[in-house]
Design an enzyme around this catalytic site. Structure first.
Site, mmCIF file in Angstrom:
data_model
loop_
_atom_site.group_PDB
_atom_site.id
_atom_site.type_symbol
_atom_site.label_atom_id
_atom_site.label_comp_id
_atom_site.label_asym_id
_atom_site.label_seq_id
_atom_site.Cartn_x
_atom_site.Cartn_y
_atom_site.Cartn_z
ATOM 1 N N ASN A 192 0.863 -1.190 0.000
ATOM 2 C CA ASN A 192 0.000 0.000 0.000
ATOM 3 C C ASN A 192 0.898 1.239 0.000
ATOM 4 O O ASN A 192 2.104 1.124 0.219
ATOM 5 C CB ASN A 192 -0.953 -0.052 1.201
ATOM 6 C CG ASN A 192 -0.198 -0.063 2.508
ATOM 7 O OD1 ASN A 192 0.435 0.918 2.874
ATOM 8 N ND2 ASN A 192 -0.220 -1.201 3.202
ATOM 9 N N ASP A 252 -3.716 -7.053 5.353
ATOM 10 C CA ASP A 252 -4.725 -7.952 5.934
ATOM 11 C C ASP A 252 -4.555 -9.369 5.406
ATOM 12 O O ASP A 252 -4.988 -10.325 6.029
ATOM 13 C CB ASP A 252 -6.136 -7.443 5.592
ATOM 14 C CG ASP A 252 -6.405 -6.098 6.242
ATOM 15 O OD1 ASP A 252 -6.106 -5.963 7.444
ATOM 16 O OD2 ASP A 252 -6.890 -5.189 5.553
ATOM 17 N N ASP A 282 -3.646 -10.172 12.816
ATOM 18 C CA ASP A 282 -4.068 -8.804 13.120
ATOM 19 C C ASP A 282 -3.319 -8.378 14.389
ATOM 20 O O ASP A 282 -3.678 -8.767 15.505
ATOM 21 C CB ASP A 282 -5.591 -8.746 13.318
ATOM 22 C CG ASP A 282 -6.076 -7.302 13.421
ATOM 23 O OD1 ASP A 282 -5.364 -6.469 14.024
ATOM 24 O OD2 ASP A 282 -7.159 -7.016 12.896
ATOM 25 N N PHE A 313 -5.357 3.068 14.273
ATOM 26 C CA PHE A 313 -5.718 3.968 13.185
ATOM 27 C C PHE A 313 -6.760 3.263 12.322
ATOM 28 O O PHE A 313 -6.719 2.036 12.193
ATOM 29 C CB PHE A 313 -4.493 4.288 12.313
ATOM 30 C CG PHE A 313 -3.795 5.566 12.689
ATOM 31 C CD1 PHE A 313 -3.160 5.685 13.918
ATOM 32 C CD2 PHE A 313 -3.768 6.649 11.816
ATOM 33 C CE1 PHE A 313 -2.499 6.860 14.270
ATOM 34 C CE2 PHE A 313 -3.119 7.827 12.149
ATOM 35 C CZ PHE A 313 -2.482 7.939 13.374
ATOM 36 N N LYS A 329 -11.333 -4.477 18.569
ATOM 37 C CA LYS A 329 -9.916 -4.715 18.914
ATOM 38 C C LYS A 329 -9.578 -4.238 20.325
ATOM 39 O O LYS A 329 -8.405 -4.197 20.694
ATOM 40 C CB LYS A 329 -9.014 -4.032 17.873
ATOM 41 C CG LYS A 329 -9.305 -4.485 16.427
ATOM 42 C CD LYS A 329 -8.220 -4.073 15.453
ATOM 43 C CE LYS A 329 -8.651 -4.344 14.022
ATOM 44 N NZ LYS A 329 -7.565 -4.264 13.049
HETATM 45 N N1 CTP Z 1 -3.743 -3.608 11.816
HETATM 46 C C1 CTP Z 1 -2.916 -4.533 12.424
HETATM 47 N N2 CTP Z 1 -2.645 -5.729 11.824
HETATM 48 C C2 CTP Z 1 -3.176 -6.026 10.634
HETATM 49 C C3 CTP Z 1 -4.032 -5.107 9.997
HETATM 50 C C4 CTP Z 1 -4.286 -3.903 10.625
HETATM 51 O O1 CTP Z 1 -2.417 -4.260 13.507
HETATM 52 N N3 CTP Z 1 -2.881 -7.186 10.057
HETATM 53 C C5 CTP Z 1 -4.017 -2.344 12.487
HETATM 54 C C6 CTP Z 1 -3.552 -1.100 11.755
HETATM 55 O O2 CTP Z 1 -2.234 -0.733 12.147
HETATM 56 C C7 CTP Z 1 -4.564 -0.049 12.191
HETATM 57 C C8 CTP Z 1 -5.828 -0.863 12.358
HETATM 58 O O3 CTP Z 1 -5.421 -2.193 12.597
HETATM 59 O O4 CTP Z 1 -4.212 0.513 13.432
HETATM 60 C C9 CTP Z 1 -6.671 -0.822 11.131
HETATM 61 O O5 CTP Z 1 -7.699 -1.730 11.300
HETATM 62 P P1 CTP Z 1 -8.167 -2.721 10.125
HETATM 63 O O6 CTP Z 1 -9.381 -3.396 10.600
HETATM 64 O O7 CTP Z 1 -7.141 -3.586 9.633
HETATM 65 O O8 CTP Z 1 -8.435 -1.705 9.031
HETATM 66 P P2 CTP Z 1 -8.657 -2.085 7.581
HETATM 67 O O9 CTP Z 1 -7.630 -3.022 7.056
HETATM 68 O O10 CTP Z 1 -8.779 -0.779 6.872
HETATM 69 O O11 CTP Z 1 -10.008 -2.882 7.745
HETATM 70 P P3 CTP Z 1 -11.220 -2.897 6.756
HETATM 71 O O12 CTP Z 1 -10.642 -3.123 5.432
HETATM 72 O O13 CTP Z 1 -12.030 -4.035 7.270
HETATM 73 O O14 CTP Z 1 -11.887 -1.591 6.933
#
Ligand code: CTP
Length: 403
Positions: free
Chosen positions: A213, A285, A312, A330, A348
């Site tokens: 990203n 993710d 996560d 965030f 979370k």
């Molecule tokens: N995060 C994490 N570990 C992951 C993915 C995300 O710690 N594998 C953390 C990010 O650092 C951020 C937060 O989770 O603080 C974002 O949440 P997340 O649910 O992952 O956001 P999105 O990926 O944008 O979820 P969605 O696509 O479902 O909106």
């Protein structure tokens, strides 16, 4: 953060005085009012004309102090005028005077006559810096809540040696000044361990292709700087980045990672010591289900890519968090940013979340500015209009201070 702010700079007698000319110029361009005191030895390195031209104001010297015709003493006038005092380069001599409250020239008298925060940027030869007497004086100043310290850094010195003693870079000093003007010099994170994740992760399919990203690490670095400027000890775990962190790393423990799995491993290794954790990283993710250790030819690329979920990190930190820890996430969102952010905050088990719109101008990935709605577990919400990432970082620390 600097517009119309009154910055008083005291320049000491060291070769790094030439770099302070750049600092004055940067501050002026950012809209600050700058006044400068030159010590007598500083005039051996740079001229009063250089400084007055850059600051658009007369320069103050000991001559002006002792022969002032003003009804009010100059050190009182300057002390009251300043919203922040910066001493750069701080010499071993001036450091010793400050540590022991000695006032024998315009600069040291102004220090005692002012109440504003003071930022110290020492610079000297490595042998001088390592002297026990110098180190003791430096410790005394670091323990004093009025003083804030930046550097010295390591590198090539004017004496042709590599070692500790280089003055911090002007751009880094400018950011510290901006922070201190915003916080009025409070050290509310003194003694706290702050753990921050930054940037984006990469999930490789083969040695040259990855899922990633556009995160650059700018927001995380701004959070790390803001935390250091408020007195914290900071660990910054960051994905691949083009940012040059080198000038700011003096007070930040920096750990570089590539994949979400590496970030998870590093975060879990140090998270128990942290008082405050901010996950600003854009973590993957999912990752490709299979990794090829040799580059896949175009023809062997699959038309559909099987994916596996990755850990996560934030959710796991929420599960293992202790009573004394504060956990902030965030939520980078498009469209409605509040509802999904609140869902993540609850799911979370976070103390607060930064709902961050990434589909607006001057905001989100790669931008120098950002905006957000801050939300906490007690239901408070605070909208932060677009501003520099450093200014937003301070808003986040102000917001969670109540937690
Ligand atoms: N995060 C994490 N570990 C992951 C993915 C995300 O710690 N594998 C953390 C990010 O650092 C951020 C937060 O989770 O603080 C974002 O949440 P997340 O649910 O992952 O956001 P999105 O990926 O944008 O979820 P969605 O696509 O479902 O909106």
């Amino acid at each position: 953060m600097l517009g119309q702010k009154r910055v008083l700079i005291g320049i000491g007698g060291g070769i790094a005085a030439y770099k302070v000319c750049d600092l004055i110029s940067q501050l002026f361009q950012a809209g600050a009012e700058v006044r400068v005191i030159l010590t007598e030895t500083a005039t051996e390195f740079i001229t009063p004309l250089t400084v007055s031209t850059l600051s658009r104001h007369q320069v103050y010297r000991d001559l002006d102090f002792w022969r002032s015709t003003n009804p009010r003493p100059l050190h009182i006038e300057l002390g009251e005028w300043s919203q922040i005092l910066v001493i750069a380069p701080l010499t071993a001599n001036t450091m010793a005077k400050l540590a022991h409250g000695i006032a024998d020239n315009l600069l040291t008298n102004t220090v005692l006559a002012s109440k504003s925060p003071i930022l110290l940027a020492p610079a000297m030869n490595t042998e001088m810096w390592q002297q026990i007497s110098v180190q003791k004086n430096w410790e005394i100043l670091q323990e004093n809540p009025r003083y804030h310290c930046i550097g010295p850094a390591s590198g090539l010195l004017a004496c042709d040696r590599f070692g500790t003693g280089r003055m911090a870079e002007p751009a880094e000093i400018k950011l510290f000044i901006a922070s201190l003007l915003t916080t009025e010099g409070k050290k509310d994170l003194q003694g706290k361990q702050v753990l921050i994740s930054a940037g984006g992760t990469r999930e490789y399919l083969d040695p040259v292709r990855f899922l990633g990203n556009p995160a650059t690490g700018k927001m995380g670095l701004a959070l790390a700087r803001a935390a250091v400027h408020r007195g914290a000890t900071v660990t910054l775990i960051c994905g691949p980045t083009q940012l040059d962190f080198s000038d700011s790393l003096n007070n930040i423990r920096f750990i570089s990672v590539v994949s979400a799995a590496e970030m998870a491993r590093e975060m879990f290794a140090v998270c128990d010591d942290a008082d405050l954790i901010v996950m600003s990283a854009a973590v993957a993710d999912v990752k490709p289900a299979e990794y090829s250790s040799t580059k896949l030819s175009k023809n062997s690329l699959p038309s559909q890519l099987p994916l596996d979920p990755v850990t996560d990190i934030l959710a796991q930190l929420g599960d293992r968090k202790s009573e004394r820890q504060i956990l902030v996430g965030f939520a980078a969102q498009t469209g409605d940013i509040v509802k999904p952010a609140i869902e993540k905050l609850k799911k979370k088990r976070l103390d607060a979340i930064v709902a961050n719109p990434v589909d607006r101008p001057n905001s989100g990935f790669g931008s120098d500015t950002n905006q957000a709605i801050l939300i906490d577990s007690k239901g408070r919400q605070k909208q932060i209009e677009p501003r520099t990432k450093l200014a937003l970082a301070h808003e986040i620390f102000n917001f969670i201070a109540d937690l």
